[in-house]
Enzyme design. Sequence first.
Site, short mmCIF file in Angstrom:
data_model
loop_
_atom_site.label_atom_id
_atom_site.label_comp_id
_atom_site.label_asym_id
_atom_site.label_seq_id
_atom_site.Cartn_x
_atom_site.Cartn_y
_atom_site.Cartn_z
N PHE A 131 0.88 -1.17 0.00
CA PHE A 131 0.00 0.00 0.00
C PHE A 131 0.92 1.22 0.00
O PHE A 131 1.85 1.30 0.81
CB PHE A 131 -0.91 0.00 1.23
CG PHE A 131 -1.97 1.06 1.18
CD1 PHE A 131 -3.02 0.97 0.28
CD2 PHE A 131 -1.90 2.17 2.01
CE1 PHE A 131 -4.00 1.96 0.22
CE2 PHE A 131 -2.87 3.16 1.95
CZ PHE A 131 -3.92 3.06 1.05
N ASP A 203 2.49 -5.05 8.65
CA ASP A 203 1.32 -4.18 8.53
C ASP A 203 0.07 -5.08 8.51
O ASP A 203 -0.10 -5.88 7.58
CB ASP A 203 1.44 -3.36 7.24
CG ASP A 203 0.25 -2.45 7.00
OD1 ASP A 203 -0.84 -2.71 7.54
OD2 ASP A 203 0.40 -1.47 6.24
N TYR A 228 -10.24 0.57 11.58
CA TYR A 228 -11.53 0.93 10.97
C TYR A 228 -11.95 0.00 9.84
O TYR A 228 -12.97 0.23 9.21
CB TYR A 228 -11.54 2.39 10.50
CG TYR A 228 -10.40 2.85 9.62
CD1 TYR A 228 -10.34 2.47 8.28
CD2 TYR A 228 -9.41 3.68 10.12
CE1 TYR A 228 -9.30 2.89 7.48
CE2 TYR A 228 -8.36 4.11 9.32
CZ TYR A 228 -8.31 3.73 8.00
OH TYR A 228 -7.28 4.15 7.20
N LYS A 229 -11.15 -1.03 9.57
CA LYS A 229 -11.55 -2.00 8.54
C LYS A 229 -12.27 -3.15 9.25
O LYS A 229 -13.40 -2.97 9.68
CB LYS A 229 -10.32 -2.43 7.76
CG LYS A 229 -9.65 -1.25 7.00
CD LYS A 229 -8.42 -1.72 6.22
CE LYS A 229 -7.61 -0.57 5.67
NZ LYS A 229 -8.29 0.11 4.55
N ARG A 375 -12.68 -5.21 -5.94
CA ARG A 375 -12.25 -5.74 -4.64
C ARG A 375 -13.47 -5.93 -3.75
O ARG A 375 -14.25 -4.99 -3.55
CB ARG A 375 -11.28 -4.72 -4.03
CG ARG A 375 -10.36 -5.24 -2.99
CD ARG A 375 -9.38 -4.16 -2.56
NE ARG A 375 -10.05 -3.09 -1.83
CZ ARG A 375 -9.48 -2.36 -0.87
NH1 ARG A 375 -8.21 -2.57 -0.54
NH2 ARG A 375 -10.13 -1.40 -0.26
#
Lengths: 416, 416
Positions: A131, A203, A228-229, A375
Site C-alpha cells: 500500500f 502491517d 476501521y476496517k 475488490r
Amino acid sequence: MTPFDTAVSRDACAARDTSDPLAALRDRFVLPQGMIYLDGNSLGPLPRAAVDMFSYTIEQEWGQNLIKSWNTAGWFDMPLRLGDRIGALIGAAPGQTVVCDTTSINLYKAVCAASGLRSDRDVIVAEAASFPTDLYIIEGAMKSTGRPMKRRLIGADGPLDALLDDRVAVVVLSHVDYRTGALMDVAAITEQVHKAGALVVWDLCHSAGVIEFAFDADAIDFAVGCTYKYLNGGPGSPAFISVASRHQAAASHPLSGWWGHAAPFDFDRDFRPDAGIKRFLCGTQPIISLRGVDAALDALEGVTVAALRHKSLALTALFINRVSTLLPDLEIVTPRDPTLRGSQVAIAFEHGYAVVQAMIERGVIGDFRAPDIMRFGFAPLYLRFQDIWDAAEILAACVRAEVWRDPRYSRRSAVT
Amino acid sequence: MTPFDTAVSRDACAARDTSDPLAALRDRFVLPQGMIYLDGNSLGPLPRAAVDMFSYTIEQEWGQNLIKSWNTAGWFDMPLRLGDRIGALIGAAPGQTVVCDTTSINLYKAVCAASGLRSDRDVIVAEAASFPTDLYIIEGAMKSTGRPMKRRLIGADGPLDALLDDRVAVVVLSHVDYRTGALMDVAAITEQVHKAGALVVWDLCHSAGVIEFAFDADAIDFAVGCTYKYLNGGPGSPAFISVASRHQAAASHPLSGWWGHAAPFDFDRDFRPDAGIKRFLCGTQPIISLRGVDAALDALEGVTVAALRHKSLALTALFINRVSTLLPDLEIVTPRDPTLRGSQVAIAFEHGYAVVQAMIERGVIGDFRAPDIMRFGFAPLYLRFQDIWDAAEILAACVRAEVWRDPRYSRRSAVT
C-alpha cells in the site's frame, strides 16, 4: 464438509446461515436495509452498541463531567487498555500494544525504532506492491535516521531471498496484500528475516480482527494496523502499534511527545521515555473516536479470531466458486489456496470500475482499485452465506448486461 | 468604563451580564448545573449543537451511508475545510491551515520543515518554560534533520536577544505561557527573529479562539495549536498546523503519508508531495472527533475574536481585582497589563493544590500546575461576570478556611 458444499443453491446458503454458530453476531451491527456490504475491508459498519457508548462519552463524560473524565472515565488509559484488547486478537501479550495516531504515523515510529535497533545496517526492504503510504512513510523514516539509508523493493528489485543480506536493517511487509488479497506466510518469512539478522515490521491493516496472527509465538518485532476496517472502529479511528517487549527499552523514535514520557505530569525539561510500550505514544488522542474502537472491540466479545477466520474462508470460497461458475472468463486474482488467501476476493477486469458502480447501485458495495481490480471484502461478523450467493448473482448480471456501455457508470476518482 | 468598574458588587456583575453583547453565546454550550467552569483552557465544554452533529455523523453518515460518506459527507475535505475555518480565527488566509493529528505531531512537522528551510543553520531556540512536550518534540525533530543540531533555551541560556545569531534556524515560542498566562508580543518578536534570518513557529494552544493572532499580517512562518481548549472541539480533538503560502512548496517533513501526496489515489510508488498545505497531512484522520471541531466552530459563528478578547480581558481583570481585594497576600503571577495577559489567571500559592481541590468540591473547576500554580481559565463564550465574582468569593473562602489542613484535599497526581 468442504467450504464449497453450500454452493449448490441459494436455499443451501440460507440453511447454512441457520446453522452458522456466528450468525447471531450480525445483530451487533447496523446494516442498511437491502445492502450487501462487501467493503468492510475499507470501512467496517457501525456496531449497534456504539451508538449509546458514543452518546455517553459525549453527553455525560465530556458534557457533564468535563476535565474530570480524564481520570474518572479512564480517558488517560484508553490507548493502553484498547491496545491490550487488540493485542489479544493478534497474539500479543499485554503491555506490547497501544492504540493511537494513524497507521502511517505508527509505521514511521516502527521503522525509525527498528532502524535504530540495527544501526550498523543501512537497507530497508519493502514490497513494491505495498500500500503506497507504507513506501512513502519508509522514505520519510529513512531520512530521519541520521544516516544514509537505501531501499530495496521486493518485486521490483527481486524476491525477498535475493534482497536479504547483512546490510538489511528492517523488512516491512503486509500480512495481506491490499489489492490481491494474498496472505503472507508470517512465520516462515519472519524466521527468514531474523536469520538474516534483520527486524520485521508487519502491517496488519487487512487482517487484524479477521485473520489469526501470532505476534508472540512468531517472535514478531513490530506490527502496525488500522482499526476501521475489519475491526469496525469507525471512520479514521486511531491505529495501533505493537512492539515486542524485548525491544521496548532500546526502541526509540523521534515523535517524542509528552504522552511517551516516563512521567508526563512531572513536566521535566528533557525527554525521558517511558520504559515500556507507552514510549510509542506521543500526543493527546481523539477520545471520542477512540471510544468507537472500544465499542467495536465489545462487538467482538465471545468470539475467537479462529472462528472468524474459519467462516471468512468459507465465505470467500463460496464467492470464488460462484463467480468461477457464473463467469468462468473472469480472472480471480486472489489465491484459491486458503492458506494463501486473506479475507477479500479481488477480480481483475478491464471494465471493473463500471461493474463496481453498477453493483453499488444494485445494493452490493465493493470497491475498485486502479487499474482494473474489483475488490470485495468478506467480514464474517455480519455477512451471511445467502449474501454471498446474491452478490455473485448481481456481479454476473452486471457483467452479462455489459453495464460499462452505460455512461452512468463512467470513470471518476476512486474512494478509499 | 474600565474593566474594573463592575467589581463593586455581585449585583453590578449581574447587571453587566444583562448588557453583555456576548451573553447569548452561553446558551450554545452544555454547562453542568451549579458549576463555574474555569478549566476551558484545558478542555472546553460541549457545544449544544454538537450532540446532533455527532449523532448524524455516527448514525447516518457512518451507519447508513458507510464508505460513500468519504465523498458525500465531505469527510475527505474536512482537514482542509476545518483548517480554513480555524485560519479565519488566527488571521491566516485560506489554503494555509489543516486540521489533523496532534499538536505534538504538527509541531514535529513544523520544526522539521522550518529546519529544512534554513539548512545552513544548526540551532533551534525554544523557551525553557515551554510546555514540556514542545521541548521533547524539538529534541526528536533535531535528531530527524540529518545534521547535528543544537538547542538554546530562552531563560536558561539567556534572553532571546542574546540567543539570536546567524546559526539560529528556528525559534519555537508559545503565544501564551501555559503556566503564567503571560502573552507574547508576536509582531515584535517575529520581526526580531526574521531580522536574525531565522523562522518562527508559534504554538497557539492557549490562544486560538480567544486571542487575536495575525498570521498573515505579522508574516508568521508556522503555527500549531490544539482545538480542545478555547476552541471546544472535544477531548483530544485533532490539532491544526498553519504554514505560510510562501514556504509551502519548499517545506518538507518526514511524515510523508499518502494524505500528503499530490495524488493519493494514483497509488504511485514514490512520494510526491502536494504543492500546497495538503503536504502537511499524513494519514486518515479520526472523522468523528473531527466533527466535534466542526460543531465547535459553528458555536463561534457570528462572533469576532476581537469581541471575545475584549470580554476575556474584562473577565480576567475582574478576577484579578477581586482576588487582590479579598486576598491581598496571594501572588498573582499573571501580568496585570492587559497587553501582556492571555485568557487565564495564575496564582502561586504553596497550598494551591488543596485549594483547587476544595474549590472543585464547591463547584468551581480550575486546575493546578506543579509546583504551586493555581490556574483559572476564562472563556468569554460561556462565562458570566457573576460567575467570576462567585469564583473569587469561593477562592477566598477556601483560603480563609485553610482547607489544606483537611486531609481530603491531600496531594495526588494532577490532571491535564
